[in-house]
Motif scaffolding. Structure first.
Motif, PDB file in Angstrom:
ATOM      1  N   GLY A 135     118.798  30.550   6.607  1.00 46.71           N
ATOM      2  CA  GLY A 135     118.491  31.078   7.947  1.00 46.71           C
ATOM      3  C   GLY A 135     117.115  30.686   8.458  1.00 46.71           C
ATOM      4  N   LYS A 136     116.295  30.079   7.610  1.00 47.92           N
ATOM      5  CA  LYS A 136     114.916  29.795   8.028  1.00 47.92           C
ATOM      6  C   LYS A 136     114.822  28.433   8.716  1.00 47.92           C
ATOM      7  N   TYR A 137     114.460  28.448   9.989  1.00 51.90           N
ATOM      8  CA  TYR A 137     114.331  27.181  10.727  1.00 51.90           C
ATOM      9  C   TYR A 137     113.239  27.206  11.785  1.00 51.90           C
ATOM     10  N   LYS A 138     112.760  28.385  12.186  1.00 56.93           N
ATOM     11  CA  LYS A 138     111.792  28.429  13.295  1.00 56.93           C
ATOM     12  C   LYS A 138     110.398  28.000  12.819  1.00 56.93           C
ATOM     13  N   ILE A 139     109.716  27.291  13.678  1.00 61.59           N
ATOM     14  CA  ILE A 139     108.336  26.892  13.387  1.00 61.59           C
ATOM     15  C   ILE A 139     107.446  27.610  14.394  1.00 61.59           C
ATOM     16  N   ILE A 140     106.556  28.434  13.897  1.00 60.97           N
ATOM     17  CA  ILE A 140     105.592  29.104  14.779  1.00 60.97           C
ATOM     18  C   ILE A 140     104.342  28.223  14.860  1.00 60.97           C
ATOM     19  N   SER A 141     103.796  28.117  16.064  1.00 60.27           N
ATOM     20  CA  SER A 141     102.573  27.305  16.225  1.00 60.27           C
ATOM     21  C   SER A 141     101.653  28.001  17.215  1.00 60.27           C
ATOM     22  N   ALA A 204     104.205  38.070  15.197  1.00 55.15           N
ATOM     23  CA  ALA A 204     105.153  37.074  15.716  1.00 55.15           C
ATOM     24  C   ALA A 204     106.287  36.841  14.715  1.00 55.15           C
ATOM     25  N   ILE A 205     105.949  36.814  13.419  1.00 57.80           N
ATOM     26  CA  ILE A 205     106.984  36.622  12.388  1.00 57.80           C
ATOM     27  C   ILE A 205     107.928  37.823  12.401  1.00 57.80           C
ATOM     28  N   HIS A 206     107.353  39.008  12.546  1.00 54.02           N
ATOM     29  CA  HIS A 206     108.163  40.231  12.581  1.00 54.02           C
ATOM     30  C   HIS A 206     109.185  40.162  13.721  1.00 54.02           C
ATOM     31  N   TYR A 207     108.710  39.836  14.934  1.00 54.97           N
ATOM     32  CA  TYR A 207     109.628  39.841  16.084  1.00 54.97           C
ATOM     33  C   TYR A 207     110.623  38.680  16.042  1.00 54.97           C
ATOM     34  N   ALA A 208     110.190  37.539  15.446  1.00 50.32           N
ATOM     35  CA  ALA A 208     111.129  36.406  15.342  1.00 50.32           C
ATOM     36  C   ALA A 208     112.169  36.672  14.255  1.00 50.32           C
ATOM     37  N   GLY A 209     111.816  37.545  13.299  1.00 52.26           N
ATOM     38  CA  GLY A 209     112.693  37.800  12.143  1.00 52.26           C
ATOM     39  C   GLY A 209     112.235  36.924  10.993  1.00 52.26           C
ATOM     40  N   PRO A 210     111.592  37.517   9.965  1.00 59.68           N
ATOM     41  CA  PRO A 210     111.063  36.699   8.860  1.00 59.68           C
ATOM     42  C   PRO A 210     112.136  35.816   8.224  1.00 59.68           C
ATOM     43  N   GLN A 211     113.383  36.300   8.244  1.00 56.99           N
ATOM     44  CA  GLN A 211     114.450  35.510   7.612  1.00 56.99           C
ATOM     45  C   GLN A 211     114.791  34.247   8.422  1.00 56.99           C
ATOM     46  N   THR A 212     114.195  34.108   9.629  1.00 58.56           N
ATOM     47  CA  THR A 212     114.471  32.917  10.457  1.00 58.56           C
ATOM     48  C   THR A 212     113.270  31.983  10.540  1.00 58.56           C
ATOM     49  N   VAL A 213     112.110  32.415  10.031  1.00 60.56           N
ATOM     50  CA  VAL A 213     110.886  31.606  10.228  1.00 60.56           C
ATOM     51  C   VAL A 213     110.654  30.707   9.010  1.00 60.56           C
ATOM     52  N   ALA A 214     110.592  29.392   9.288  1.00 59.93           N
ATOM     53  CA  ALA A 214     110.402  28.423   8.199  1.00 59.93           C
ATOM     54  C   ALA A 214     108.934  28.156   7.935  1.00 59.93           C
ATOM     55  N   ALA A 215     108.132  28.070   8.999  1.00 61.48           N
ATOM     56  CA  ALA A 215     106.750  27.619   8.788  1.00 61.48           C
ATOM     57  C   ALA A 215     105.837  28.029   9.932  1.00 61.48           C
ATOM     58  N   TYR A 216     104.558  28.058   9.610  1.00 56.58           N
ATOM     59  CA  TYR A 216     103.501  28.188  10.617  1.00 56.58           C
ATOM     60  C   TYR A 216     102.743  26.872  10.613  1.00 56.58           C
ATOM     61  N   LEU A 217     102.670  26.237  11.770  1.00 52.15           N
ATOM     62  CA  LEU A 217     102.045  24.917  11.903  1.00 52.15           C
ATOM     63  C   LEU A 217     100.759  25.070  12.698  1.00 52.15           C
ATOM     64  N   ALA A 218      99.637  24.638  12.115  1.00 51.92           N
ATOM     65  CA  ALA A 218      98.348  24.815  12.798  1.00 51.92           C
ATOM     66  C   ALA A 218      97.373  23.711  12.395  1.00 51.92           C
ATOM     67  N   THR A 219      96.386  23.507  13.246  1.00 54.86           N
ATOM     68  CA  THR A 219      95.288  22.597  12.895  1.00 54.86           C
ATOM     69  C   THR A 219      94.165  23.420  12.252  1.00 54.86           C
TER      70      THR A 219
END
Ligand code: PLP
Length: 459
Positions: A135-141, A204-219
């Protein structure tokens, strides 16, 4: 040669041979050759490469060791048939493993930063699937970030100006604010503010659903309005803990900051944390060839060493000539002490930039190593930037060129909405071989440029 009086939009209009290049807006000086930190146009005029191209030229221009490398590799072979093994690829990956954080030992090679961003996102997704977390596919940035121009890289970038036209084609994943000292409530201490900034990610992970979040992408260093901001270690430590708690991978985009630019091999080393995936581009080849890379931690690599194949690949990936260049670039960075020079000369620049920061149009100069950013504002009191009708960004560019300074044109600056009330990030990011005397010359020319520009704008 650029003249300040000429109408700025005309100065960029394509004409003659340039009109046959799709959507290309040439500046008036045409590059004839480049050497050291200098560029020379067809009239022989010299310019300091003040931003190292697009914050990417880490070595001197025209290094003969690279030309020799290219000739040697091409004499052997220029392309490796896919059913044979390509030794320059293995040699570059081995050399990368020597300079990357110790827990990173495997690298996938591509042709540039945007491709590397796409690659990192796919590795994160495939890793989770192989681990059974399908289920994990979302990338938060981050809002106001930049990660490239391909559709997925654009989707994780946080600048509406680059997304217009394409928005219906982009994945709409969550974005969080990056750490910014400029949004801190006046009475809050810096550490509490750093933790509050990091807490936005957990929310943000909470509202997106941790089971759907794959990664946090940042500089690892601020982007956009906050270009050059170095967050305190508490921020990054909290981010790492939040990622761990939620089984979210931390993807570190070092396309700009890698290969000595900030005075360390990679900017994440300033923060004392480990990323899961690291994205590289630009300085990896110092733009002597199109090259990018994605490194994975030993933990991420593990399922891929058990026979599973990463479903990916580009015809140009691991190109032998680009790889040979990359290997020589790494050798030169070491031999010439460029990481150490970036740290030392960068500190010198920061300590001696008063003649620039004294200008009312310079809010501050910030950054690390030789990634320094002057935030150019309408005035220190009101902040913000000039109205687009004033063509202030283009005028600054033209006056700088007249004074022998080539700055990278920013995509943000004048095109940033007034809501943010922030300035134009002017990148002072020359090749890492620059000397103190050359920095003095650069700052003198910038001081002169700002004086003339302010006069022209009636500041
Ligand atoms: N990531 C960051 C942080 C960048 O600044 C850039 C380009 O400026 C990219 C990715 C995309 O790299 P490229 O332009 O090589 O595709």
């Amino acid at each position: 040669m650029a003249t300040v009086t000429k109408e700025v939009p005309d100065a960029r209009a394509p004409e003659g041979i340039w009109s046959t290049i799709f959507s290309y807006h040439p500046f008036e000086p045409v590059l004839a050759r480049a050497e050291g930190i200098y560029l020379y146009d067809e009239d022989g005029k010299e310019y300091i490469d003040a931003s190292g191209g697009p914050i990417a030229v880490n070595l001197a221009h025209g290094d003969p060791r690279i030309a020799e490398t290219v000739a040697k590799q091409m004499e052997k072979y220029s392309y490796c048939h896919p059913v044979l093994s390509n030794r320059p690829r293995a040699e570059l990956c081995e050399k990368l493993a020597e300079v990357m954080p110790p827990h990173m030992n495997a690298t996938y090679l591509v042709s540039g930063g945007s491709e590397a961003v796409e690659t990192a996102m796919k590795i994160a997704r495939q890793y989770h699937v192989m681990k059974g977390n399908t289920g994990k596919y979302k990338i938060i940035s981050n809002h106001d970030s930049y990660h490239g121009m391909t559709l997925s890289a654009l989707a994780v970038s946080g600048n509406p100006a680059t997304q217009r036209y394409f928005e219906p084609m982009l994945q709409n994943w969550p974005k969080v604010h990056q750490y910014s000292p400029f949004r801190k409530p006046g009475d809050m201490d810096q550490k509490a503010w750093a933790l509050e900034c990091a807490a936005e990610l957990e929310e943000a992970i909470h509202y997106a659903g941790p089971q759907t979040v794959a990664a946090y992408l940042a500089t690892p260093v601020g982007a956009g309005s906050d270009y050059g901001v170095v967050a305190p270690p508490e921020y990054w430590q909290a981010v790492r803990e939040i990622c761990d708690r939620n089984d979210v991978l931390l993807i570190d985009d070092e396309v700009v900051t890698g290969f000595g630019r900030t005075g360390k091999w990679f900017a994440i080393e300033h923060h004392g944390i480990k990323a899961d995936i690291m994205i590289m581009g630009k300085g990896i080849s110092s733009l002597y060839a199109p090259l990018g890379a994605v490194a994975v931690s030993d933990e991420i690599n593990e399922p891929f060493t058990q026979g599973a194949h990463f479903v990916h690949g580009f015809t140009n990936g691991g190109h032998p000539v680009a790889c040979a260049i990359g290997s020589t670039v790494l050798d030169i960075i070491k031999e010439d002490g460029l990481v150490e020079n970036a740290a030392k000369v960068g500190d010198y620049l920061q300590a001696n930039c008063a003649r620039v920061t004294d200008h009312t149009t310079v809010r501050e100069i910030r950054g690390a190593g030789l990634l320094r950013v002057a935030e150019i504002v309408k005035s220190k009191e009101t902040l913000g930037f000039f109205d687009p009708d004033a063509h202030a960004e283009h005028k600054l560019q033209a006056i700088a060129l007249k004074n022998g300074l080539a700055f990278y044109a920013t995509l943000y600056g004048s095109r940033r909405g007034p809501a943010l009330n922030r300035g134009l990030p002017l990148f002072i990011a020359p090749p890492l071989c620059i000397t103190r005397e050359q920095v003095d010359d650069l700052l003198d020319r910038l001081d002169q440029t700002l004086t003339e520009w302010e006069k022209e704008l009636g500041v």
